[in-house]
Design an enzyme around this catalytic site. Structure first.
Site, PDB file in Angstrom:
ATOM      1  N   TYR A 146       7.575 -12.476  -5.525  1.00  0.00           N
ATOM      2  CA  TYR A 146       7.133 -13.837  -5.202  1.00  0.00           C
ATOM      3  C   TYR A 146       8.239 -14.594  -4.500  1.00  0.00           C
ATOM      4  O   TYR A 146       9.329 -14.733  -4.989  1.00  0.00           O
ATOM      5  CB  TYR A 146       6.755 -14.601  -6.467  1.00  0.00           C
ATOM      6  CG  TYR A 146       5.551 -14.103  -7.210  1.00  0.00           C
ATOM      7  CD1 TYR A 146       4.633 -13.225  -6.639  1.00  0.00           C
ATOM      8  CD2 TYR A 146       5.321 -14.509  -8.519  1.00  0.00           C
ATOM      9  CE1 TYR A 146       3.531 -12.779  -7.345  1.00  0.00           C
ATOM     10  CE2 TYR A 146       4.215 -14.065  -9.228  1.00  0.00           C
ATOM     11  CZ  TYR A 146       3.331 -13.200  -8.650  1.00  0.00           C
ATOM     12  OH  TYR A 146       2.239 -12.753  -9.345  1.00  0.00           O
ATOM     13  N   SER A 166      -0.702  -4.685 -14.764  1.00  0.00           N
ATOM     14  CA  SER A 166      -1.523  -5.582 -13.954  1.00  0.00           C
ATOM     15  C   SER A 166      -2.171  -4.790 -12.828  1.00  0.00           C
ATOM     16  O   SER A 166      -1.651  -3.745 -12.412  1.00  0.00           O
ATOM     17  CB  SER A 166      -0.649  -6.712 -13.380  1.00  0.00           C
ATOM     18  OG  SER A 166      -1.419  -7.645 -12.650  1.00  0.00           O
ATOM     19  N   ASN A 167      -3.306  -5.313 -12.323  1.00  0.00           N
ATOM     20  CA  ASN A 167      -3.992  -4.679 -11.200  1.00  0.00           C
ATOM     21  C   ASN A 167      -4.212  -3.190 -11.474  1.00  0.00           C
ATOM     22  O   ASN A 167      -3.694  -2.323 -10.763  1.00  0.00           O
ATOM     23  CB  ASN A 167      -3.200  -4.908  -9.908  1.00  0.00           C
ATOM     24  CG  ASN A 167      -3.025  -6.385  -9.607  1.00  0.00           C
ATOM     25  OD1 ASN A 167      -3.989  -7.107  -9.396  1.00  0.00           O
ATOM     26  ND2 ASN A 167      -1.785  -6.850  -9.614  1.00  0.00           N
TER      27      ASN A 167
END
Length: 334
Positions: A53, A173-174
């Site tokens: 990020y 995640s994902n």
């Protein structure tokens, strides 16, 4: 601010978690500090970021900006012991320019993920800890499931990081449900730490038939979560970029690609009708609906870009929905 159990760890985490994805890029330091301070002052503790990020706002950003911002804020206020801090690895972009030069290729970013190899995760976590200015994180996710690396290698590396005291708990995640169950089985077989958190996209809208649900909770994954209370869902993009109050986003934003259709139209209409009756916005109503869910209970992750966006979400925390309200929303759809 209410809390929910994190799996069966004995840990209680904020039911309303703060997503820090855009802090340090689209959210400048002053705005980010204001949001973070207000969140903690209001009783929140659960902060979520990732090492990648956020590269996508454009040059000069390449990833790591959110973690650096959090590191500056933690050093400024000495509040590390007041937060439950989560970050992620495996989706760092190796060559950001290669992605930016292919804006119409939806797979360009995934080809540049560095993956979840053992050496990669060990280095990535050390880099995250340096940016965050801390010696450990409370929760560390494999950000995007990596099928090119043996799960045994990834899980063994994560176990070593837990043993070293650099992470307390593991998340994923994902990831598809069958892969998640394979991860859990391997962890059980070899005595490695199993995931206690599953971070997936989840909102009031339901994915359309045929949608790719790698990153979105579907009925099968909800059923899996109901049967395994050692795993807590952390629901990201709960208001789908604000689509419940923004017709342009509802029409044009790429987040809607997995939802468009008669069912979504019917659910948007149900939200608009009830929100008008209650005198709240559609986004506030959907956040409140998510916070009212009990089967399973989960964390709702909200990532504001401005203090005003954060303030606009807060009424959802105090909005009480009756059984009749919940039944109307649950029944809506094509």
């Amino acid at each position: 601010m209410k809390t929910v159990p994190l799996g069966q760890t004995g840990e209680q985490v904020s039911q309303f978690a703060l997503g820090c994805m855009l802090m340090g890029t689209l959210a400048d330091d002053e705005s980010s500090y204001a949001i973070l301070d207000r969140y903690l002052d209001g009783g929140g503790t659960f902060l979520d970021t990732a090492n990648c990020y956020a590269w996508w706002p454009g040059p000069p950003f390449v990833g790591g900006e959110s973690e650096r911002l959090l590191g500056r804020w933690l050093a400024r206020g000495r509040r590390r012991d007041q937060v439950f801090l989560a970050t992620k690895g495996s989706a760092w972009i190796r060559d950001v320019d290669a992605v930016r030069n292919n804006p119409h290729d939806p797979q360009a970013a995934s080809r540049q993920y560095e993956g979840a190899g053992g050496d990669t995760l060990r280095r990535a976590l050390d880099d995250s800890l340096r940016r965050l200015g801390t010696d450990h994180v409370d929760l560390y996710y494999v950000h995007v499931d990596d099928r090119n690396t043996p799960l045994e290698e990834t899980l063994a590396a994560l176990a070593g990081l837990v043993e070293a005291g650099k992470i307390r708990y593991v998340g994923w995640s994902n990831v598809r449900t069958w892969r998640l169950e394979r991860i859990r089985q391997l962890a059980d077989r070899y005595g490695w730490p199993a995931p206690v958190a599953l971070q997936q996209q989840h909102s009031y809208l339901r994915p359309r038939p045929g949608a790719d649900t790698l990153s979105i909770v579907d009925d099968e994954q909800l059923d899996h979560l109901r049967s395994n209370d050692d795993l807590t869902l952390v629901a990201y993009s709960p208001i789908l970029k604000g689509s419940y109050d923004d017709l342009a986003k509802r029409r044009d934003h790429h987040v809607m690609e997995s939802y468009r259709g008669p069912d979504a139209d019917a659910r948007f209409a149900a939200v608009a009708e009830l929100a008008a009756e209650l005198g709240v916005t559609g986004n506030q109503l959907v956040l409140a609906w998510l916070l009212h869910q009990r089967d399973p209970r989960f964390v709702t992750l909200f990532g504001p870009r401005t203090p005003e966006q954060y303030a606009a979400a807060l009424p959802a925390l105090d909005l009480t929905l009756s059984d009749e309200h919940l039944a109307r929303l649950t029944a809506a759809g094509a």
